[in-house]
Enzyme design. Structure first.
Site, PDB file in Angstrom:
ATOM      1  N   ASN A   9      30.560  18.074  54.901  1.00 20.94           N
ATOM      2  CA  ASN A   9      31.880  18.503  55.360  1.00 20.94           C
ATOM      3  C   ASN A   9      31.649  19.537  56.461  1.00 20.94           C
ATOM      4  O   ASN A   9      31.303  20.683  56.175  1.00 20.94           O
ATOM      5  CB  ASN A   9      32.638  19.109  54.164  1.00 20.94           C
ATOM      6  CG  ASN A   9      33.965  19.718  54.580  1.00 20.94           C
ATOM      7  OD1 ASN A   9      34.404  19.569  55.716  1.00 20.94           O
ATOM      8  ND2 ASN A   9      34.605  20.409  53.643  1.00 20.94           N
ATOM      9  N   LYS A  11      33.730  20.874  58.355  1.00 21.68           N
ATOM     10  CA  LYS A  11      34.854  21.816  58.483  1.00 21.68           C
ATOM     11  C   LYS A  11      35.231  22.004  59.954  1.00 21.68           C
ATOM     12  O   LYS A  11      35.150  21.055  60.724  1.00 21.68           O
ATOM     13  CB  LYS A  11      34.518  23.143  57.779  1.00 21.68           C
ATOM     14  CG  LYS A  11      34.111  22.914  56.323  1.00 21.68           C
ATOM     15  CD  LYS A  11      34.083  24.163  55.500  1.00 21.68           C
ATOM     16  CE  LYS A  11      33.679  23.817  54.076  1.00 21.68           C
ATOM     17  NZ  LYS A  11      33.647  24.956  53.175  1.00 21.68           N
ATOM     18  N   HIS A  95      40.972  19.631  49.315  1.00 22.52           N
ATOM     19  CA  HIS A  95      40.008  20.727  49.442  1.00 22.52           C
ATOM     20  C   HIS A  95      40.715  22.063  49.228  1.00 22.52           C
ATOM     21  O   HIS A  95      41.846  22.246  49.677  1.00 22.52           O
ATOM     22  CB  HIS A  95      39.351  20.684  50.830  1.00 22.52           C
ATOM     23  CG  HIS A  95      38.131  21.552  50.893  1.00 22.52           C
ATOM     24  ND1 HIS A  95      38.209  22.918  50.994  1.00 22.52           N
ATOM     25  CD2 HIS A  95      36.805  21.255  50.838  1.00 22.52           C
ATOM     26  CE1 HIS A  95      36.975  23.419  50.998  1.00 22.52           C
ATOM     27  NE2 HIS A  95      36.109  22.426  50.905  1.00 22.52           N
ATOM     28  N   GLU A  97      40.376  24.797  50.613  1.00 25.32           N
ATOM     29  CA  GLU A  97      40.758  25.492  51.847  1.00 25.32           C
ATOM     30  C   GLU A  97      42.114  25.006  52.341  1.00 25.32           C
ATOM     31  O   GLU A  97      42.783  25.700  53.109  1.00 25.32           O
ATOM     32  CB  GLU A  97      39.658  25.316  52.913  1.00 25.32           C
ATOM     33  CG  GLU A  97      38.451  26.200  52.597  1.00 25.32           C
ATOM     34  CD  GLU A  97      37.137  25.731  53.183  1.00 25.32           C
ATOM     35  OE1 GLU A  97      37.139  24.840  54.051  1.00 25.32           O
ATOM     36  OE2 GLU A  97      36.095  26.254  52.740  1.00 25.32           O
ATOM     37  N   GLU A 167      34.585  21.403  42.982  1.00 27.41           N
ATOM     38  CA  GLU A 167      34.249  22.485  43.914  1.00 27.41           C
ATOM     39  C   GLU A 167      34.888  23.780  43.420  1.00 27.41           C
ATOM     40  O   GLU A 167      36.035  24.087  43.771  1.00 27.41           O
ATOM     41  CB  GLU A 167      34.788  22.150  45.312  1.00 27.41           C
ATOM     42  CG  GLU A 167      34.140  20.950  45.949  1.00 27.41           C
ATOM     43  CD  GLU A 167      33.995  21.138  47.450  1.00 27.41           C
ATOM     44  OE1 GLU A 167      32.889  20.885  47.952  1.00 27.41           O
ATOM     45  OE2 GLU A 167      34.957  21.554  48.119  1.00 27.41           O
ATOM     46  N   GLY A 173      31.193  28.479  50.123  1.00 28.73           N
ATOM     47  CA  GLY A 173      30.877  29.369  51.237  1.00 28.73           C
ATOM     48  C   GLY A 173      30.460  30.766  50.829  1.00 28.73           C
ATOM     49  O   GLY A 173      30.412  31.674  51.658  1.00 28.73           O
ATOM     50  N   SER A 213      28.258  25.914  48.006  1.00 26.25           N
ATOM     51  CA  SER A 213      26.982  26.569  48.297  1.00 26.25           C
ATOM     52  C   SER A 213      25.761  25.721  47.938  1.00 26.25           C
ATOM     53  O   SER A 213      24.728  26.244  47.513  1.00 26.25           O
ATOM     54  CB  SER A 213      26.899  27.949  47.617  1.00 26.25           C
ATOM     55  OG  SER A 213      27.885  28.810  48.142  1.00 26.25           O
TER      56      SER A 213
HETATM   57  P1  PGA Z   1      29.856  25.179  51.237  1.00 28.09           P
HETATM   58  O1  PGA Z   1      31.213  24.342  51.282  1.00 28.09           O
HETATM   59  O2  PGA Z   1      28.745  24.194  50.993  1.00 28.09           O
HETATM   60  O3  PGA Z   1      29.758  25.847  52.575  1.00 28.09           O
HETATM   61  O4  PGA Z   1      29.991  26.153  50.101  1.00 28.09           O
HETATM   62  C1  PGA Z   1      31.418  23.236  50.449  1.00 28.09           C
HETATM   63  C2  PGA Z   1      32.766  22.642  50.696  1.00 28.09           C
HETATM   64  O5  PGA Z   1      33.716  23.404  50.936  1.00 28.09           O
HETATM   65  O6  PGA Z   1      32.930  21.416  50.684  1.00 28.09           O
END
Ligand code: PGA
Length: 252
Positions: A9, A11, A95, A97, A167, A173, A213
């Protein structure tokens, strides 16, 4: 036997040039990989240039969002039809976010999921609890609500087009991944829940990814868990070597 799935991803990162370069490096290293399914999800403007790079490889293209309607007056939105037209096979839905950061409600996520699947896209549906919810022992209540409000709108047959991604919000993150034991506990609970609602055959076939992460160092131990069928990788998917190492780790 569920085939492992590694999805990147990206982003709101990369430029047209770095997106193409990243895709080239991934194709060179693992483009013909058959033991693991691999997908990358670039930002919308780079779907087409990345698609060109992926052509002829086994790496699938995914988008990070979709609107439920096929077309219409929805300024700034992108439809499932458009994603298919751009060569997408996958789309990320739900997601955190977007759920939490952009206020997407359960109902909207459900409509996206149903529309994506009806149009022939495969969905990576994200679910997960916040730190506060985990501390309050609400993890399973939150996941149950997120599942009930989304996948229950699908038939068992449509569910075969879906991959779930656990997740935990506190792991995204942050550099603090769920431990393999924590991930396995949730994944096996999710599979049981699916079994109760769709039958054990469906639950056994459905892939459940872990995200939050994930990097080249922790991927192997997460992927070694019996119910962790792959990983959704954010930050580490922007570095070719990190992502490639994670794909290799998924081969077991
Ligand atoms: P990250 O994000 O690996 O940077 O923690 C994962 C995600 O949001 O899909």
């Amino acid at each position: 036997m569920r085939k492992k799935f590694v999805a990147g991803n990206w982003k709101m990162h990369t430029t047209r040039q770095t997106a193409v370069h990243l895709a080239q490096q991934i194709v060179e290293a693992v483009g013909q990989e058959t033991a693991v399914d691999v997908a990358v999800c670039p930002p919308f403007p780079y779907l087409l240039p990345v698609r060109e790079v992926l052509a002829g490889s086994r790496i699938a293209l995914g988008a990070q969002n979709v609107h439920p309607e096929p077309q219409g007056a929805f300024t700034g939105e992108v439809s499932p039809v458009m994603l298919l037209d751009c060569g997408c096979q996958w789309v990320i839905i739900g997601h955190s976010e977007r759920r939490r950061g952009l206020g997407e409600a359960h109902e909207f996520i459900r409509r996206k999921l149903v529309a994506a699947v009806q149009h022939g896209l495969q969905a990576i549906l994200c679910i997960g609890e916040t730190k506060q919810e985990r501390d309050d022992s609400q993890t399973f209540a939150i996941l149950r609500a997120q599942l009930q409000d989304s996948v229950m709108a699908l038939t068992a047959d449509q569910l075969t087009k879906v991959v779930l991604a656990y997740e935990p919000v506190w792991a995204i993150g942050t550099g603090v991944n769920a431990t393999p034991v924590q991930a396995q506990e949730v994944h096996s609970w999710v599979r049981d829940w699916l079994g109760q609602h769709f039958g054990s055959g469906v639950a056994q076939r459905l892939r459940i990814l872990y995200g939050g992460s994930v990097n080249s160092k922790n991927a192997a131990s997460l992927l070694a868990q019996p119910d962790v069928d792959g990983v959704l990788v954010g930050g580490a998917s922007l570095q070719a070597m990190e992502f490639i190492t994670i794909v290799q780790a998924a081969k077991g």
